[in-house]
Structure formats: structure tokens, C-alpha cells
Design an enzyme around this catalytic site. Structure first.
Site, PDB file in Angstrom:
ATOM      1  N   TYR A 192       5.670 -13.942  -0.349  1.00 18.43           N
ATOM      2  CA  TYR A 192       5.136 -14.375   0.933  1.00 18.43           C
ATOM      3  C   TYR A 192       5.625 -15.799   1.202  1.00 18.43           C
ATOM      4  O   TYR A 192       6.269 -16.429   0.362  1.00 18.43           O
ATOM      5  CB  TYR A 192       3.605 -14.351   0.906  1.00 18.43           C
ATOM      6  CG  TYR A 192       2.995 -13.041   0.478  1.00 18.43           C
ATOM      7  CD1 TYR A 192       3.041 -11.923   1.316  1.00 18.43           C
ATOM      8  CD2 TYR A 192       2.362 -12.913  -0.757  1.00 18.43           C
ATOM      9  CE1 TYR A 192       2.469 -10.712   0.929  1.00 18.43           C
ATOM     10  CE2 TYR A 192       1.786 -11.704  -1.153  1.00 18.43           C
ATOM     11  CZ  TYR A 192       1.849 -10.615  -0.312  1.00 18.43           C
ATOM     12  OH  TYR A 192       1.294  -9.423  -0.703  1.00 18.43           O
ATOM     13  N   ASP A 216       0.823  -1.208   0.000  1.00 14.80           N
ATOM     14  CA  ASP A 216       0.000   0.000   0.000  1.00 14.80           C
ATOM     15  C   ASP A 216       0.859   1.262   0.000  1.00 14.80           C
ATOM     16  O   ASP A 216       0.646   2.169  -0.806  1.00 14.80           O
ATOM     17  CB  ASP A 216      -0.932   0.011   1.213  1.00 14.80           C
ATOM     18  CG  ASP A 216      -1.844  -1.204   1.254  1.00 14.80           C
ATOM     19  OD1 ASP A 216      -2.099  -1.768   0.185  1.00 14.80           O
ATOM     20  OD2 ASP A 216      -2.280  -1.587   2.347  1.00 14.80           O
ATOM     21  N   GLY A 237       2.503  -8.893  -4.029  1.00 18.48           N
ATOM     22  CA  GLY A 237       1.781  -7.657  -3.780  1.00 18.48           C
ATOM     23  C   GLY A 237       1.470  -6.886  -5.048  1.00 18.48           C
ATOM     24  O   GLY A 237       1.402  -7.450  -6.136  1.00 18.48           O
ATOM     25  N   GLU A 238       1.280  -5.581  -4.934  1.00 20.09           N
ATOM     26  CA  GLU A 238       0.885  -4.760  -6.085  1.00 20.09           C
ATOM     27  C   GLU A 238       2.030  -3.927  -6.641  1.00 20.09           C
ATOM     28  O   GLU A 238       2.268  -3.916  -7.846  1.00 20.09           O
ATOM     29  CB  GLU A 238      -0.277  -3.837  -5.712  1.00 20.09           C
ATOM     30  CG  GLU A 238      -0.743  -2.977  -6.883  1.00 20.09           C
ATOM     31  CD  GLU A 238      -2.078  -2.297  -6.643  1.00 20.09           C
ATOM     32  OE1 GLU A 238      -2.236  -1.165  -7.112  1.00 20.09           O
ATOM     33  OE2 GLU A 238      -2.964  -2.904  -5.998  1.00 20.09           O
ATOM     34  N   ASP A 239       2.764  -3.234  -5.791  1.00 18.81           N
ATOM     35  CA  ASP A 239       3.804  -2.337  -6.294  1.00 18.81           C
ATOM     36  C   ASP A 239       4.882  -3.103  -7.049  1.00 18.81           C
ATOM     37  O   ASP A 239       5.219  -2.774  -8.191  1.00 18.81           O
ATOM     38  CB  ASP A 239       4.427  -1.547  -5.141  1.00 18.81           C
ATOM     39  CG  ASP A 239       5.488  -0.575  -5.626  1.00 18.81           C
ATOM     40  OD1 ASP A 239       5.169   0.275  -6.479  1.00 18.81           O
ATOM     41  OD2 ASP A 239       6.635  -0.666  -5.170  1.00 18.81           O
ATOM     42  N   SER A 240       5.442  -4.140  -6.429  1.00 17.32           N
ATOM     43  CA  SER A 240       6.508  -4.894  -7.096  1.00 17.32           C
ATOM     44  C   SER A 240       5.982  -5.660  -8.304  1.00 17.32           C
ATOM     45  O   SER A 240       6.719  -5.902  -9.269  1.00 17.32           O
ATOM     46  CB  SER A 240       7.191  -5.848  -6.110  1.00 17.32           C
ATOM     47  OG  SER A 240       6.265  -6.757  -5.550  1.00 17.32           O
TER      48      SER A 240
END
Length: 377
Positions: free
Chosen positions: A193, A17, A272-275
Site C-alpha cells: 500500500y 479477498d 494483504g493476506e494472500d501475498s
């Protein structure tokens, strides 16, 4: 006078986030000349990706962004012209009331999580009238021209190309991280993760014909590496070798250095989203570890992205890529899936580059947000 923007970020997934909102804030300042306040409720998640930042500061300036701690006990401030609540976070009630009291209410945007699901196009830009008379608008990043696009700085791909075309730049960057490349090795980054298939993948890498150098930034997956190696906790700088595989733990780096890490590697496994987005801009074969949701709801999101990403692959390469991503995210045999993907490596390399070029043909997320605001005036 500069338009003022407030971005609110409630840290949920450690770095995803804040990673997205920090990149967005920096780009809005650097490329669009806006005055941006970034409100973060957990600055301990912010400081690792912004060297020099102070986790205890109520206010600090970083890269032209006014970074504020979002306190539990809210103190009154004047609302901005544009207010972004990232990922459905709940804005302070007193701040929302101050928005309502403005003569000209701000543009209130709810920046949603990235998804390739079909329904996103129909919901992007939809207004949501609030009981207090304000109007909130849903803004969806995405992979088509009917969404808000992806975060991408204007010079990103040119900087990537210059870096990847310079063996010296790559070598110097990796040496700065303490990485001495194993000659002839496949270089892989791993940011994930916990994953039950990690051991199977590591076994495949350790028994492969080509040596592999695995670079692992500090994070949740490191404990699984220690378990596979059969030893105690691994620390930053540790290097271990088993068979054809060399494993090295890296420090958590700034966002710009994380980009360079992805550019340096032949394959990037991210989470995740950013990477996830940055790995796509790296233009190399990649693997996404999607955030697990109850009742496997994340599988639908994964399959929706793959339906877009796989377009243009041959049948055999398509099956190999699909098998690899499903193995990593659905607990199938990762060793077998990895060996199958390696059989189609040149095509997967070319495909990754073409995918990035297609996405770059669309407006980036920051520009789309700015245009949306200007059109609302």
C-alpha cells in the site's frame, strides 16, 4: 456424487479477498475433486489474476471452477452442500432462506481473516446458531494446529524447490516479464500500500554497497515510486536507475506467476493476506505491509504474528527483524532498519526457510475444510 461447495466473495481489499477465495476454490477442485461455485461481486478484481477470465460473464469455467457473478439482484439457485461466506460477507437473503428450506441444511462456514492472535484458537470451529434455525460455524486460518492452517497446494513446496534450484528456470521466467537482471544485484519484489517510509527505504537501497533491482507489480505503491524519482507516472515496463537502485514496474500477473516472482527474489515485501501467505511459502526473508485499521488496531495483529515468526532467532537478528517490520508499519526510520536487517541476512534467510517448513508440517486450509465437512456428516 461429488459434494457441492459454494464460496461467496465480496471484494473489499482489491485483490486480497478474491486472491484467497480463488486459490481455495482451485485447490478444492484440483486436489479434492469437489464441485465448486465461486460467487464474486466484482469480477474486475478477478480477471487480473486469472488471464482469460471475462469480467462481464454471469458464468464461466476457469480451472474447473464454476465462477459466477454475484449480482445485486439475486436470482434463485439451489444451495450447495457446503456454503462458505468469506470474511464475514453477507449472503443473499433469498439464498439463506433456500438453505433453510433444504431437507438437510448445508454446512455453513464463515471463513475468517487470517490472524495469529491468541483468541483465534478458542474461536476456531465455534458454532453460531442463527435466528432462522440454521447454524453457522467460524473457521479460522492460522499458524498453529488449533486453527485451520494456511492455504498450501500439495505440490507447492516441491515446485518451489525445483524452480529455485534451476538458475535457467528463474532466468527464463524473469525474461518473460521483461526483466534483465542487474549483475550481482539483490532482487526485491515490492507489493504494498502507500507507505510514508517508502522514500527512506529507497534512499537506503540507492546508497547501498550492493546493487539492488526492485521489481514492482502494478499497484498502489507505484505512485510513491514516481514521487521519489521526481517524475511523472510510471507505467508497466518502465525501468529507472538511481545510484545502486534499479526500479522496474511489472504487469499484474496470474497467481501462479506471482508465486514464481516471489520464488525468484531474495526479499519480498508484500501486503494483504494472500501475498502474505505466499511470501512465507517462498522461503525468503520478507516484510508484510498490514492493512491499516482505525485506532491502529492492526498493530496488535502484526505483533501477534511476529511473536510466532521470530521464535528461534538470535537476540540481535530478532531485534533487527522486529525493527524492520515495525519501521515499515509504524512509520519509523526504514533506512536505518533496513541496514540493520542486512547485517543478519544469512540468519534471516535460514530462518525464513525453517518457518515455512514448520508451517508445512501442519494440514493445509483446504484439507482442513474438507475434513471438517466430512466429520460433520
Amino acid at each position: 456424487m461429488k459434494a457441492t461447495w459454494d464460496i461467496f466473495c465480496s471484494v473489499v481489499d482489491n485483490y486480497g479477498d478474491i486472491g484467497v477465495t480463488w486459490r481455495l476454490a482451485r485447490q478444492l477442485v484440483a486436489e479434492h475433486g469437489l464441485a465448486v461455485r465461486l460467487w464474486v461481486d466484482d469480477l474486475n478484481a478477478f480477471t487480473p489474476m486469472c488471464p482469460g477470465a471475462d469480467a462481464t460473464a454471469a458464468q464461466q469455467w476457469q480451472h474447473g471452477v464454476d465462477v459466477r457473478h454475484w449480482p445485486a439482484a439475486w436470482l434463485p439457485v439451489a444451495p450447495a452442500d457446503v456454503v462458505i461466506g468469506a470474511f464475514a460477507c453477507q449472503l443473499p437473503a433469498a439464498y439463506v432462506e433456500a438453505m433453510r428450506a433444504r431437507p438437510q441444511p448445508p454446512l455453513w462456514l464463515n471463513l475468517e481473516y487470517l490472524s495469529a492472535e491468541d483468541w483465534v484458537e478458542g474461536c476456531h470451529g465455534l458454532p453460531s446458531p442463527q435466528p432462522n434455525g440454521l447454524r453457522k460455524v467460524f473457521f479460522f486460518p492460522g499458524f498453529t494446529d488449533k486453527t485451520g492452517g494456511l492455504l498450501r497446494e500439495g505440490s507447492l513446496l516441491a515446485r518451489r524447490d525445483g524452480f529455485q534450484q534451476s538458475a535457467e528456470a528463474r532466468r527464463a521466467f524473469l525474461q518473460g516479464l521483461g526483466v534483465d537482471l542487474v549483475p550481482g544485484a539483490l532482487l526485491i519484489s515490492l507489493f504494498a500500500y502507500e507507505n510514508p517510509q517508502l522514500g527512506n527505504w529507497l534512499d537506503a537501497l540507492a546508497t547501498a554497497d550492493q546493487p539492488c533491482h526492485l521489481l514492482v507489480p502494478q499497484g498502489r505503491v507505484v505512485a510513491g515510486l514516481s514521487q521519489w524519482l521526481g517524475e511523472g507516472p510510471l507505467h508497466v515496463g518502465d525501468v529507472r536507475t538511481r545510484g545502486a537502485l534499479t526500479v522496474q514496474v511489472l504487469p499484474f500477473v496470474s497467481q501462479d506467476d506471482f508465486d514464481r516472482l516471489l520464488w525468484s527474489c531474495d526479499f519480498n515485501a508484500v501486503r494483504g493476506e494472500d501475498s502474505f501467505v505466499r511470501a512465507q511459502w517462498a522461503g525468503q526473508p520478507m516484510l508484510w505491509h498490514i492493512y491499516v485499521q482505525d485506532e491502529n488496531a492492526h498493530w496488535e495483529k502484526l505483533e501477534a504474528f511476529l511473536a510466532h515468526y521470530r521464535c528461534g532467532l538470535s537476540d540481535d537478528a530478532d531485534a533487527a527483524l522486529l525493527g524492520l517490520w515495525r519501521a515499515w508499519n509504524m512509520d519509523f526510520d526504514m533506512g536505518q532498519a533496513w541496514r540493520a536487517a542486512r547485517q543478519h541476512w544469512p540468519e534471516l534467510q535460514q530462518h525464513a526457510r525453517l518457518w515455512g517448513a514448520r508451517q508445512a508440517a501442519q494440514p493445509d486450509l483446504a484439507t482442513a475444510l474438507v475434513h471438517f465437512y466430512r466429520n460433520s456428516l
